[in-house]
Design a protein around this motif. Structure first.
Motif, PDB file in Angstrom:
ATOM      1  N   ARG A   1       0.854  -1.184   0.000  1.00  0.00           N
ATOM      2  CA  ARG A   1       0.000   0.000   0.000  1.00  0.00           C
ATOM      3  C   ARG A   1       0.893   1.238   0.000  1.00  0.00           C
ATOM      4  O   ARG A   1       1.983   1.232   0.572  1.00  0.00           O
ATOM      5  N   SER A   2       0.402   2.310  -0.598  1.00  0.00           N
ATOM      6  CA  SER A   2       1.124   3.582  -0.630  1.00  0.00           C
ATOM      7  C   SER A   2       0.176   4.708  -0.260  1.00  0.00           C
ATOM      8  O   SER A   2      -1.019   4.619  -0.514  1.00  0.00           O
ATOM      9  N   ALA A   3       0.744   5.755   0.301  1.00  0.00           N
ATOM     10  CA  ALA A   3      -0.052   6.941   0.638  1.00  0.00           C
ATOM     11  C   ALA A   3       0.863   8.163   0.645  1.00  0.00           C
ATOM     12  O   ALA A   3       2.061   8.046   0.872  1.00  0.00           O
ATOM     13  N   SER A   4       0.260   9.313   0.404  1.00  0.00           N
ATOM     14  CA  SER A   4       0.980  10.585   0.475  1.00  0.00           C
ATOM     15  C   SER A   4       0.489  11.355   1.687  1.00  0.00           C
ATOM     16  O   SER A   4      -0.703  11.335   2.016  1.00  0.00           O
ATOM     17  N   PHE A   5       1.414  12.038   2.335  1.00  0.00           N
ATOM     18  CA  PHE A   5       1.094  12.846   3.504  1.00  0.00           C
ATOM     19  C   PHE A   5       1.586  14.268   3.260  1.00  0.00           C
ATOM     20  O   PHE A   5       2.657  14.466   2.702  1.00  0.00           O
ATOM     21  N   ASN A   6       0.821  15.237   3.693  1.00  0.00           N
ATOM     22  CA  ASN A   6       1.223  16.642   3.566  1.00  0.00           C
ATOM     23  C   ASN A   6       2.080  17.038   4.759  1.00  0.00           C
ATOM     24  O   ASN A   6       1.844  18.055   5.406  1.00  0.00           O
ATOM     25  N   GLN A   7       3.039  16.201   5.057  1.00  0.00           N
ATOM     26  CA  GLN A   7       3.959  16.410   6.166  1.00  0.00           C
ATOM     27  C   GLN A   7       5.374  16.169   5.674  1.00  0.00           C
ATOM     28  O   GLN A   7       5.587  15.340   4.789  1.00  0.00           O
ATOM     29  N   PRO A   8       6.350  16.840   6.255  1.00  0.00           N
ATOM     30  CA  PRO A   8       7.730  16.533   5.880  1.00  0.00           C
ATOM     31  C   PRO A   8       8.119  15.136   6.383  1.00  0.00           C
ATOM     32  O   PRO A   8       7.529  14.622   7.335  1.00  0.00           O
ATOM     33  N   ILE A   9       9.109  14.542   5.745  1.00  0.00           N
ATOM     34  CA  ILE A   9       9.560  13.200   6.125  1.00  0.00           C
ATOM     35  C   ILE A   9       9.917  13.143   7.607  1.00  0.00           C
ATOM     36  O   ILE A   9       9.615  12.172   8.294  1.00  0.00           O
TER      37      ILE A   9
ATOM     38  N   GLY B   1       7.615  -3.726   6.054  1.00  0.00           N
ATOM     39  CA  GLY B   1       8.545  -2.631   5.844  1.00  0.00           C
ATOM     40  C   GLY B   1       7.842  -1.353   5.433  1.00  0.00           C
ATOM     41  O   GLY B   1       6.795  -1.387   4.800  1.00  0.00           O
ATOM     42  N   TRP B   2       8.431  -0.236   5.838  1.00  0.00           N
ATOM     43  CA  TRP B   2       7.940   1.085   5.464  1.00  0.00           C
ATOM     44  C   TRP B   2       9.085   1.858   4.837  1.00  0.00           C
ATOM     45  O   TRP B   2      10.156   1.976   5.423  1.00  0.00           O
ATOM     46  N   ARG B   3       8.868   2.405   3.653  1.00  0.00           N
ATOM     47  CA  ARG B   3       9.866   3.241   2.994  1.00  0.00           C
ATOM     48  C   ARG B   3       9.270   4.633   2.813  1.00  0.00           C
ATOM     49  O   ARG B   3       8.205   4.793   2.232  1.00  0.00           O
ATOM     50  N   LEU B   4       9.990   5.613   3.310  1.00  0.00           N
ATOM     51  CA  LEU B   4       9.567   7.006   3.195  1.00  0.00           C
ATOM     52  C   LEU B   4      10.418   7.704   2.152  1.00  0.00           C
ATOM     53  O   LEU B   4      11.632   7.483   2.084  1.00  0.00           O
ATOM     54  N   SER B   5       9.781   8.543   1.350  1.00  0.00           N
ATOM     55  CA  SER B   5      10.518   9.318   0.355  1.00  0.00           C
ATOM     56  C   SER B   5       9.799  10.645   0.140  1.00  0.00           C
ATOM     57  O   SER B   5       8.629  10.796   0.487  1.00  0.00           O
ATOM     58  N   GLN B   6      10.511  11.576  -0.443  1.00  0.00           N
ATOM     59  CA  GLN B   6       9.923  12.864  -0.778  1.00  0.00           C
ATOM     60  C   GLN B   6       8.934  12.657  -1.915  1.00  0.00           C
ATOM     61  O   GLN B   6       9.284  12.058  -2.932  1.00  0.00           O
ATOM     62  N   ASP B   7       7.703  13.108  -1.747  1.00  0.00           N
ATOM     63  CA  ASP B   7       6.695  12.983  -2.797  1.00  0.00           C
ATOM     64  C   ASP B   7       7.031  13.984  -3.903  1.00  0.00           C
ATOM     65  O   ASP B   7       7.111  15.186  -3.647  1.00  0.00           O
ATOM     66  N   PRO B   8       7.226  13.510  -5.143  1.00  0.00           N
ATOM     67  CA  PRO B   8       7.622  14.434  -6.213  1.00  0.00           C
ATOM     68  C   PRO B   8       6.526  15.427  -6.600  1.00  0.00           C
ATOM     69  O   PRO B   8       6.804  16.473  -7.168  1.00  0.00           O
ATOM     70  N   ASN B   9       5.271  15.126  -6.279  1.00  0.00           N
ATOM     71  CA  ASN B   9       4.151  15.990  -6.680  1.00  0.00           C
ATOM     72  C   ASN B   9       3.784  17.041  -5.646  1.00  0.00           C
ATOM     73  O   ASN B   9       3.077  17.987  -5.955  1.00  0.00           O
TER      74      ASN B   9
END
Length: 170
Positions: free
Chosen positions: A33-41, A111-119
């Motif tokens: 599953r993937s999700a975007s958050f309006n929060q910094p990493i 596992g959880w991988r966090l990255s900067q959302d390009p959008n």
């Protein structure tokens, strides 16, 4: 006696057929599953890598988590949630991996991988569960249901994490 032999032969043949069909299924199942958050990493990362924060978002928070180690952060940190023992096995550079040991199934790697959302200026979170299966036909066939069981729980957890961040902004 004739019917007994027929019954034994039929049951044996059925078991062999189901086993052969089960071997056609993969020995490893992964749900992602993937999700975007309006929060910094740096805001999202502590919620995942610190076990003491899991009660804010983890889907099984109806069972209180019991910390099993002195530290709640880093490899070796362990918590009991319901009937599952969860141990952090890797924690570095915005990737956290844990082993979930349940009482009735093979261990699962989470596992959880966090990255900067390009959008957006926010964070992209990718969450996966991987389970290695034995040759038993009931495990292989039953693993097809992993997506149906884990998927909604993972979606619910990500929604809870989003709500947690929204409540912090208010």
């Amino acid at each position: 006696m004739k019917y007994l032999k027929l019954a034994i032969f039929s049951i044996g043949s059925l078991f062999l057929l189901v086993t052969c069909i089960g071997l056609l299924f993969p020995s490893r199942v992964t749900v992602i599953r993937s999700a975007s958050f309006n929060q910094p990493i740096d805001s999202v990362y502590p919620m995942l890598h610190d076990l003491s924060n899991w009660h804010y978002w983890l889907f099984d928070s109806t069972h209180p988590g019991k910390l099993l180690t002195t530290s709640s952060i880093g490899p070796g940190a362990s918590i009991q949630v319901g009937s599952s023992k969860i141990t952090i096995t890797h924690d570095s550079a915005y990737y956290i991996e844990s082993t979930w040991h349940g009482s009735k199934s093979n261990d699962q790697i989470c596992g959880w991988r966090l990255s900067q959302d390009p959008n957006t200026p926010g964070t992209m979170l990718r969450w996966h569960y991987t389970q290695h299966l034995d040759w038993y036909p009931w495990e292989r066939v039953g693993a097809v249901l992993n997506e149906k069981i884990l998927g909604p729980s993972m979606d619910s957890s990500m929604a809870r994490l989003k709500r947690h961040f929204e409540q912090q902004r208010e």
